[in-house]
Design an enzyme around this catalytic site. Structure first.
Site, PDB file in Angstrom:
ATOM      1  N   SER A 123       3.147 -31.351 -50.378  1.00 55.49           N
ATOM      2  CA  SER A 123       2.713 -31.109 -51.754  1.00 55.49           C
ATOM      3  C   SER A 123       1.899 -29.827 -51.829  1.00 55.49           C
ATOM      4  O   SER A 123       0.932 -29.662 -51.082  1.00 55.49           O
ATOM      5  CB  SER A 123       1.853 -32.274 -52.243  1.00 55.49           C
ATOM      6  OG  SER A 123       2.654 -33.428 -52.326  1.00 55.49           O
ATOM      7  N   GLU A 160      -3.321 -27.572 -52.940  1.00 54.50           N
ATOM      8  CA  GLU A 160      -3.633 -28.387 -51.756  1.00 54.50           C
ATOM      9  C   GLU A 160      -3.393 -27.566 -50.490  1.00 54.50           C
ATOM     10  O   GLU A 160      -4.160 -27.640 -49.536  1.00 54.50           O
ATOM     11  CB  GLU A 160      -2.753 -29.651 -51.747  1.00 54.50           C
ATOM     12  CG  GLU A 160      -3.011 -30.543 -50.544  1.00 54.50           C
ATOM     13  CD  GLU A 160      -2.260 -31.871 -50.630  1.00 54.50           C
ATOM     14  OE1 GLU A 160      -2.089 -32.410 -51.752  1.00 54.50           O
ATOM     15  OE2 GLU A 160      -1.848 -32.362 -49.572  1.00 54.50           O
ATOM     16  N   ARG A 210      -8.245 -35.076 -50.628  1.00 55.11           N
ATOM     17  CA  ARG A 210      -7.777 -33.888 -49.890  1.00 55.11           C
ATOM     18  C   ARG A 210      -8.888 -32.850 -49.696  1.00 55.11           C
ATOM     19  O   ARG A 210      -8.622 -31.643 -49.700  1.00 55.11           O
ATOM     20  CB  ARG A 210      -6.579 -33.223 -50.600  1.00 55.11           C
ATOM     21  CG  ARG A 210      -5.396 -34.115 -50.830  1.00 55.11           C
ATOM     22  CD  ARG A 210      -4.714 -34.570 -49.537  1.00 55.11           C
ATOM     23  NE  ARG A 210      -3.645 -35.477 -49.878  1.00 55.11           N
ATOM     24  CZ  ARG A 210      -3.813 -36.805 -49.955  1.00 55.11           C
ATOM     25  NH1 ARG A 210      -4.986 -37.362 -49.648  1.00 55.11           N
ATOM     26  NH2 ARG A 210      -2.805 -37.571 -50.297  1.00 55.11           N
TER      27      ARG A 210
HETATM   28  C1  LIG Z   1       7.149 -32.717 -45.288  1.00 54.43           C
HETATM   29  C2  LIG Z   1       5.662 -32.800 -45.443  1.00 54.43           C
HETATM   30  C3  LIG Z   1       5.080 -33.938 -45.974  1.00 54.43           C
HETATM   31  C4  LIG Z   1       3.689 -34.012 -46.111  1.00 54.43           C
HETATM   32  N1  LIG Z   1       3.160 -35.146 -46.616  1.00 54.43           N
HETATM   33  C5  LIG Z   1       1.817 -35.274 -46.729  1.00 54.43           C
HETATM   34  C6  LIG Z   1       1.241 -36.476 -47.236  1.00 54.43           C
HETATM   35  O1  LIG Z   1       1.917 -37.445 -47.570  1.00 54.43           O
HETATM   36  N2  LIG Z   1      -0.108 -36.546 -47.330  1.00 54.43           N
HETATM   37  C7  LIG Z   1      -0.914 -35.512 -46.952  1.00 54.43           C
HETATM   38  O2  LIG Z   1      -2.154 -35.631 -47.043  1.00 54.43           O
HETATM   39  N3  LIG Z   1      -0.389 -34.349 -46.472  1.00 54.43           N
HETATM   40  C8  LIG Z   1       0.947 -34.214 -46.348  1.00 54.43           C
HETATM   41  N4  LIG Z   1       1.483 -33.045 -45.858  1.00 54.43           N
HETATM   42  C9  LIG Z   1       0.590 -31.912 -45.535  1.00 54.43           C
HETATM   43  C10 LIG Z   1       0.130 -31.847 -44.066  1.00 54.43           C
HETATM   44  O3  LIG Z   1       1.072 -32.444 -43.201  1.00 54.43           O
HETATM   45  C11 LIG Z   1      -1.241 -32.534 -43.868  1.00 54.43           C
HETATM   46  O4  LIG Z   1      -2.254 -31.886 -44.629  1.00 54.43           O
HETATM   47  C12 LIG Z   1      -1.648 -32.510 -42.383  1.00 54.43           C
HETATM   48  O5  LIG Z   1      -2.710 -33.390 -42.180  1.00 54.43           O
HETATM   49  C13 LIG Z   1      -2.030 -31.118 -41.877  1.00 54.43           C
HETATM   50  O6  LIG Z   1      -2.138 -31.182 -40.476  1.00 54.43           O
HETATM   51  P1  LIG Z   1      -1.804 -29.891 -39.592  1.00 54.43           P
HETATM   52  O7  LIG Z   1      -2.103 -30.214 -38.189  1.00 54.43           O
HETATM   53  O8  LIG Z   1      -0.429 -29.417 -39.869  1.00 54.43           O
HETATM   54  O9  LIG Z   1      -2.873 -28.877 -40.184  1.00 54.43           O
HETATM   55  P2  LIG Z   1      -2.689 -27.305 -40.369  1.00 54.43           P
HETATM   56  O10 LIG Z   1      -1.704 -27.026 -41.453  1.00 54.43           O
HETATM   57  O11 LIG Z   1      -2.472 -26.665 -39.058  1.00 54.43           O
HETATM   58  O12 LIG Z   1      -4.142 -26.944 -40.930  1.00 54.43           O
HETATM   59  C14 LIG Z   1      -4.519 -27.364 -42.232  1.00 54.43           C
HETATM   60  C15 LIG Z   1      -6.009 -27.036 -42.424  1.00 54.43           C
HETATM   61  O13 LIG Z   1      -6.769 -27.839 -41.539  1.00 54.43           O
HETATM   62  C16 LIG Z   1      -7.567 -27.035 -40.694  1.00 54.43           C
HETATM   63  N5  LIG Z   1      -7.602 -27.654 -39.368  1.00 54.43           N
HETATM   64  C17 LIG Z   1      -6.543 -28.022 -38.601  1.00 54.43           C
HETATM   65  N6  LIG Z   1      -6.959 -28.575 -37.467  1.00 54.43           N
HETATM   66  C18 LIG Z   1      -8.316 -28.566 -37.499  1.00 54.43           C
HETATM   67  C19 LIG Z   1      -9.338 -29.003 -36.606  1.00 54.43           C
HETATM   68  N7  LIG Z   1      -9.050 -29.567 -35.422  1.00 54.43           N
HETATM   69  N8  LIG Z   1     -10.636 -28.857 -36.976  1.00 54.43           N
HETATM   70  C20 LIG Z   1     -10.948 -28.296 -38.172  1.00 54.43           C
HETATM   71  N9  LIG Z   1     -10.023 -27.827 -39.047  1.00 54.43           N
HETATM   72  C21 LIG Z   1      -8.717 -27.978 -38.723  1.00 54.43           C
HETATM   73  C22 LIG Z   1      -6.869 -25.679 -40.653  1.00 54.43           C
HETATM   74  O14 LIG Z   1      -7.774 -24.629 -40.335  1.00 54.43           O
HETATM   75  C23 LIG Z   1      -6.341 -25.586 -42.075  1.00 54.43           C
HETATM   76  O15 LIG Z   1      -7.361 -25.138 -42.937  1.00 54.43           O
HETATM   77  C24 LIG Z   1       2.872 -32.933 -45.719  1.00 54.43           C
HETATM   78  C25 LIG Z   1       3.458 -31.784 -45.175  1.00 54.43           C
HETATM   79  C26 LIG Z   1       4.836 -31.718 -45.029  1.00 54.43           C
HETATM   80  C27 LIG Z   1       5.438 -30.469 -44.417  1.00 54.43           C
END
Ligand SMILES: Cc1cc2nc3c(=O)[nH]c(=O)nc-3n(C[C@H](O)[C@H](O)[C@H](O)COP(=O)(O)OP(=O)(O)OC[C@H]3O[C@@H](n4cnc5c(N)ncnc54)[C@H](O)[C@@H]3O)c2cc1C
Length: 310
Positions: A231, A301, A174
């Site tokens: 998480s 995380e 992560r």
């Molecule tokens: C129900 C649920 C289940 C989940 N299960 C998992 C799981 O099994 N495994 C897991 O790893 N995560 C999980 N997550 C967490 C999350 O979905 C992941 O971390 C996901 O990859 C985040 O993507 P996002 O587009 O929502 O990022 P955001 O929340 O919008 O951003 C997260 C971070 O990434 C940065 N970021 C976003 N896009 C970019 C870009 N294009 N370039 C540079 N930086 C960027 C943002 O600035 C921020 O710091 C879960 C979340 C939920 C709500």
């Protein structure tokens, strides 16, 4: 490095909002406003927008906000949202896909399965964008995104496109950082806009079956019907954050409208009225209690951004 094909006289075509509530763009459905929020029309428009910004202002790329908490006092930053904009998946050769940062990770999992490619099924239940998955090194069910990345495309603060290799980054659980001594800082002056993935030949029915069983397992073990951000803490080596939180007696513990999920102790749910401050206070409380009880320093995380209240 590659300059976008445009002239400086061009007009922006995306959506520019001021004081945009980030509760609308985060899966916790809580938090303050972003001073500036921009949804570009396409990659050229994104590049043009970046060239027009004051480079001293912090820029935050967001995807679907599924790993993000913005404090109630808001975010004095330029937020750029590429979700639903950089939305293409292209098959480059037999087993390679070029995926843009705004593609939802579950869509990528389904696309790969449909094209008889295996290796991306684990993304089916990660409710963020591909860009967010790259930024977080998202993973599930034993898979992680970076082991299947071949090369990466980024955009910098001047709107220039760069091709990066996996060797340009330090990748851990992560966590994704540029290598020490790099001339760029990912998330600060350069952001992901896409990547090429190396998958393997698979069997469509098998991949689709894998996806169905991943999703069924999630539905049974996670509070998927209530706003949350997945998480909250990373799993410590050899253990599970959820096990420690549950063992500390915190399942169901609430601060304001934020509660530790009864279904999965490493998830915090917004019961409807949670402020970002409720959620952040609950995160601190969990951290403190687990440290006192088990001498384990849980590492967060989820990312917390924004101004602290006076
Ligand atoms: C129900 C649920 C289940 C989940 N299960 C998992 C799981 O099994 N495994 C897991 O790893 N995560 C999980 N997550 C967490 C999350 O979905 C992941 O971390 C996901 O990859 C985040 O993507 P996002 O587009 O929502 O990022 P955001 O929340 O919008 O951003 C997260 C971070 O990434 C940065 N970021 C976003 N896009 C970019 C870009 N294009 N370039 C540079 N930086 C960027 C943002 O600035 C921020 O710091 C879960 C979340 C939920 C709500």
């Amino acid at each position: 490095m590659q300059a976008m094909n445009m002239n400086q006289q061009q007009k922006l075509r995306g959506e520019l909002l001021r004081n945009e509530p980030m509760a609308k763009h985060t899966s916790w459905r809580a938090g303050g406003v972003a001073a500036v929020f921009y949804k570009p029309a396409d990659i050229n428009d994104l590049s043009l927008f970046l060239t027009q910004q004051d480079s001293s202002k912090p820029v935050l790329f967001v995807g679907l906000g599924s790993n993000l908490l913005v404090r109630d006092a808001g975010l004095d930053a330029i937020v750029i949202c590429v979700s639903g904009v950089l939305n293409k998946i292209e098959q480059r050769d037999e087993y390679c896909l070029y995926v843009e940062a705004g593609v939802p990770s579950p869509k990528l999992a389904r696309f790969s399965a449909k094209h008889s490619l295996t290796g991306a099924e684990f993304l089916c239940g990660i409710p963020g964008t591909f860009g967010g998955a790259l930024a977080m090194n998202a993973g599930a069910m034993g898979g992680e995104i970076w082991p299947i990345v071949k090369n990466i495309t980024t955009i910098d603060q001047y709107g220039l496109i760069h091709r990066r290799t996996v060797a340009d980054f330090d990748i851990a659980y992560r966590s994704v950082k540029e290598k020490t001594g790099s001339d760029f800082k990912i998330g600060k002056n350069e952001w992901f806009i896409g990547a090429t993935l190396q998958l393997q030949k698979g069997i469509r029915e098998n991949s689709e079956q894998k996806i169905r069983s991943h999703l069924a397992r999630r539905g049974a073990t996670q509070p998927t019907q209530q706003p949350n951000a997945g998480s909250v803490f990373r799993n410590p080596a050899g253990d599970y954050a959820a096990r420690l939180i549950e063992a500390a007696g915190l399942k169901g513990y609430c601060i304001g409208g934020a509660c530790v999920s009864e279904k999965h102790a490493n998830f915090i749910i917004n019961t409807g009225t949670a402020t970002a401050s409720d959620i952040e206070s609950l995160i601190s409380h969990i951290h403190q209690v687990v440290e006192n009880e088990f001498k384990v320093n849980l590492i967060r995380e989820v990312r917390i951004m924004g101004n602290k209240s006076e």
